[in-house]
Design a protein around this motif. Sequence first.
Motif, PDB file in Angstrom:
ATOM      1  N   PHE A  91     -39.184  -5.471 -10.658  1.00 20.48           N
ATOM      2  CA  PHE A  91     -38.570  -4.138 -10.663  1.00 20.48           C
ATOM      3  C   PHE A  91     -39.062  -3.314 -11.852  1.00 20.48           C
ATOM      4  CE2 PHE A  91     -35.642  -7.138  -8.683  1.00 20.48           C
ATOM      5  CZ  PHE A  91     -35.416  -6.531  -7.470  1.00 20.48           C
ATOM      6  N   ASN A  95     -34.879  -5.826 -14.656  1.00 18.97           N
ATOM      7  CA  ASN A  95     -33.707  -6.427 -13.985  1.00 18.97           C
ATOM      8  C   ASN A  95     -33.536  -7.920 -14.279  1.00 18.97           C
ATOM      9  OD1 ASN A  95     -33.885  -3.868 -12.930  1.00 18.97           O
ATOM     10  ND2 ASN A  95     -33.203  -4.473 -10.894  1.00 18.97           N
ATOM     11  N   LEU A  96     -33.679  -8.287 -15.541  1.00 15.94           N
ATOM     12  CA  LEU A  96     -33.402  -9.677 -15.922  1.00 15.94           C
ATOM     13  C   LEU A  96     -31.909  -9.825 -16.187  1.00 15.94           C
ATOM     14  CD1 LEU A  96     -36.401 -10.178 -18.380  1.00 15.94           C
ATOM     15  CD2 LEU A  96     -36.257 -10.856 -15.976  1.00 15.94           C
ATOM     16  N   LEU A  97     -31.413 -11.028 -16.036  1.00 14.93           N
ATOM     17  CA  LEU A  97     -29.986 -11.255 -16.299  1.00 14.93           C
ATOM     18  C   LEU A  97     -29.795 -11.424 -17.806  1.00 14.93           C
ATOM     19  CD1 LEU A  97     -29.089 -13.735 -13.420  1.00 14.93           C
ATOM     20  CD2 LEU A  97     -28.968 -11.262 -13.439  1.00 14.93           C
ATOM     21  N   TYR A 108     -33.579 -19.289 -12.260  1.00 12.08           N
ATOM     22  CA  TYR A 108     -32.486 -18.867 -11.363  1.00 12.08           C
ATOM     23  C   TYR A 108     -32.805 -19.014  -9.866  1.00 12.08           C
ATOM     24  CZ  TYR A 108     -28.831 -16.108  -9.182  1.00 12.08           C
ATOM     25  OH  TYR A 108     -27.811 -15.718  -8.370  1.00 12.08           O
ATOM     26  N   ARG A 157     -40.483 -14.853 -12.732  1.00 13.90           N
ATOM     27  CA  ARG A 157     -39.338 -15.103 -11.837  1.00 13.90           C
ATOM     28  C   ARG A 157     -39.722 -14.844 -10.380  1.00 13.90           C
ATOM     29  NH1 ARG A 157     -34.165 -11.411 -12.657  1.00 13.90           N
ATOM     30  NH2 ARG A 157     -35.588  -9.893 -11.741  1.00 13.90           N
TER      31      ARG A 157
ATOM     32  N   ARG B 310     -26.081  -2.945 -10.433  1.00 12.57           N
ATOM     33  CA  ARG B 310     -27.540  -3.110 -10.367  1.00 12.57           C
ATOM     34  C   ARG B 310     -27.928  -4.600 -10.431  1.00 12.57           C
ATOM     35  NH1 ARG B 310     -31.614   0.615 -11.271  1.00 12.57           N
ATOM     36  NH2 ARG B 310     -33.511  -0.250 -12.172  1.00 12.57           N
ATOM     37  N   GLU B 311     -27.206  -5.317 -11.272  1.00 11.17           N
ATOM     38  CA  GLU B 311     -27.476  -6.753 -11.405  1.00 11.17           C
ATOM     39  C   GLU B 311     -27.145  -7.493 -10.103  1.00 11.17           C
ATOM     40  OE1 GLU B 311     -26.107  -8.473 -15.140  1.00 11.17           O
ATOM     41  OE2 GLU B 311     -25.372 -10.176 -13.972  1.00 11.17           O
ATOM     42  N   THR B 314     -29.927  -7.015  -7.863  1.00  7.19           N
ATOM     43  CA  THR B 314     -31.053  -7.883  -8.230  1.00  7.19           C
ATOM     44  C   THR B 314     -30.834  -9.300  -7.690  1.00  7.19           C
ATOM     45  OG1 THR B 314     -31.301  -6.603 -10.255  1.00  7.19           O
ATOM     46  CG2 THR B 314     -32.415  -8.732 -10.176  1.00  7.19           C
ATOM     47  N   LEU B 315     -29.606  -9.799  -7.904  1.00 11.28           N
ATOM     48  CA  LEU B 315     -29.297 -11.163  -7.426  1.00 11.28           C
ATOM     49  C   LEU B 315     -29.502 -11.252  -5.921  1.00 11.28           C
ATOM     50  CD1 LEU B 315     -26.029 -12.011  -9.427  1.00 11.28           C
ATOM     51  CD2 LEU B 315     -28.355 -12.754  -9.899  1.00 11.28           C
ATOM     52  N   LEU B 412     -29.413  -1.606  -6.163  1.00 10.12           N
ATOM     53  CA  LEU B 412     -30.590  -1.517  -7.031  1.00 10.12           C
ATOM     54  C   LEU B 412     -30.845  -0.087  -7.500  1.00 10.12           C
ATOM     55  CD1 LEU B 412     -32.971  -3.961  -5.147  1.00 10.12           C
ATOM     56  CD2 LEU B 412     -32.219  -4.184  -7.512  1.00 10.12           C
TER      57      LEU B 412
END
Lengths: 238, 415
Positions: A91, A95-97, A108, A157, B310-311, B314-315, B412
Amino acid sequence: MDLVSVEGAGKTYRLGEVEIAALWDINLSVKEGAFACLVGPSGSGKTTLLNLIGCLDQPSSGRVLVTGQDTSRLGRREAAIFRGQNLGFVFQGFNLLPVLTVYENVEYPLLMVKRLPKVQRSEAVARVLEAVGISDQRDKYPDQLSGGQRQRVAVARALVGSPALVLADEPTANLDHATAGMVIALMRQMRDQLGTTFIFSTHDPRIVEQAETLFTLSDGRLVDTKAGLAGGQEVGHA
Amino acid sequence: MLNTLRLAFKNLTRYKRRSLLTGLLIVLGVGAVIVFSGLSDSFKRLMIGQITDSMLSHLQVHKKGYVASIDNLPLNLNLPPQAYQRVKAMLEAEPGVAALAPRLKLGGMLSNFETTTAVRINGIEPQAEDQVVPDLRGRVSGRQPGQALVGRGEILLPEVLARGLDLQPGAEVVVVATNREGSVNGLPLRVGGVVASVMGPGGRDGYMHIDDAAELLRMPKPEISEVVVRVKDFNKLEEVAGRLKTELEQGKNPKGLPMFELHTWADLAPFAHIARLIDLMTIFIKAILVAVVLISILNVMMMSVFERVREIGTLMAIGTTPGKVARLFLAEGFILGLASSLAGAALGVGVIAALHATKVSFLFGMGQRIVLAPTVGAGTVVGVCLIVVAVAALASLQPAMKAARLEPVEALRHV
């Protein structure tokens, strides 16, 4: 062999009483191992097309085939499983956790999506971190990394589950030119090493030069297709 | 599942202050409920123990209609000796009964030869009485160890009368009473001891030997006002009472009407209403805790979902199914509820342990001082924790479903 085939795909959105067309009758195909780029100005439909190919959205008309499967009518759960098994995403905003380390972020998809055993996970994560050149940062958290390093983690990832296709939406938009070039070069290197197909979008002309196949969109229509650039893969088009 | 819990825990540490404040609210709530439950249950147990072990025992059998007129101590509603033997046989046949004792109750006038006052007296069989109300002996002062609870020619006076008439053990008194036929009789007695007052019916009664009571009332053989029954297991009281009621209902008078009536301590002691009120208050306080947990967890989880749209996108994009996203948020609420309830339980148990060690002393009605060493049962602690964890999971359900229903493409795009 075509990995992605978009057949007459269109996408319209409703905004109150008004129907807005984001994509019109898109026909294209991308072969396995391609390094393809979607270009066009903002609002041309690049992200919408990537979302359709990435099973994140469904076309209003036509269909999208990825690895031979029509993904246009997959349910939400089936689409998630399909993405987890076949696709990787990079992205614009990385968009990393934030609560996970570099290693855990890359791990993950294998842990929570593919549910691989620990030995396989650690081998795959180590391999891909080595490949993107970020092994020494494995225990850091995303906020301890530079933008370029974060995007490397995001690429790792996306690749760790050995997906058939990686989709990258404006992966260099938040990076300076030099770092952007490095990230694109990294993606291309990964394609060469692993044979993974990459489709990315950009409106940065300097990044476009790296692409082997170029799809140009304008006002939701595919207006041009160039194949065989920079010695890249073959590509078909409608 | 373990991986989901681990990730959920990490997510909770993302906003440490918020998680800590929410947790702290639940910790204090759980702690307060456990302390209140411990104090109220201990108070209830103490009072019920005092009432049943020193006065009423667990069950009482009377002639039908006696309890309705119990304040008048009606001599015409006593059980004749044969009827008592019948009741006794029924009670002895019941396996749940540990002991029984007959009482002959009467009202009379007590005189120290200078002053005369009204007195309520229980004529008792001392050894049987020891079995049904084992704590009565502990309330009597002036008795020597090994002595019967009360001997022939003796009277145990309630402390309010002993104090008012300035009577000490060994003093001579006269009790005058009217029998069922209306003739008055007097009996000289010696004060054998002084009975400390306790709250409840019979808490200010005097005691004499049942044969003296019969002599005073000029009964050739003692008639019985009530049969006091102690059960083997207090937790099975209702069960035993039910069986005995059925059995006693078979006793009919010549008119075919029931001859006996059976009451539990709760039917006879007004404190039973206070005990029920305490139970209601405990339920009410638990309901407040449920509301606190529900609102705080719902609030924190909703905020969490809104901040991580947003997270979540992503997941989902990288293959997390909606069900797994929901489980992740449920796990966050569950962990917050579990950790907070455990900490709250530790706090509550700690406070109760401290109160148990130092003891709580307070005045309760008519100058009676209660010394409470509160305890709290494991069942209460586990029950409160389970309620909190269940409510926390329930409160997380709506935010979790909201997260799971997000469209990845919309999520997103969220800024």
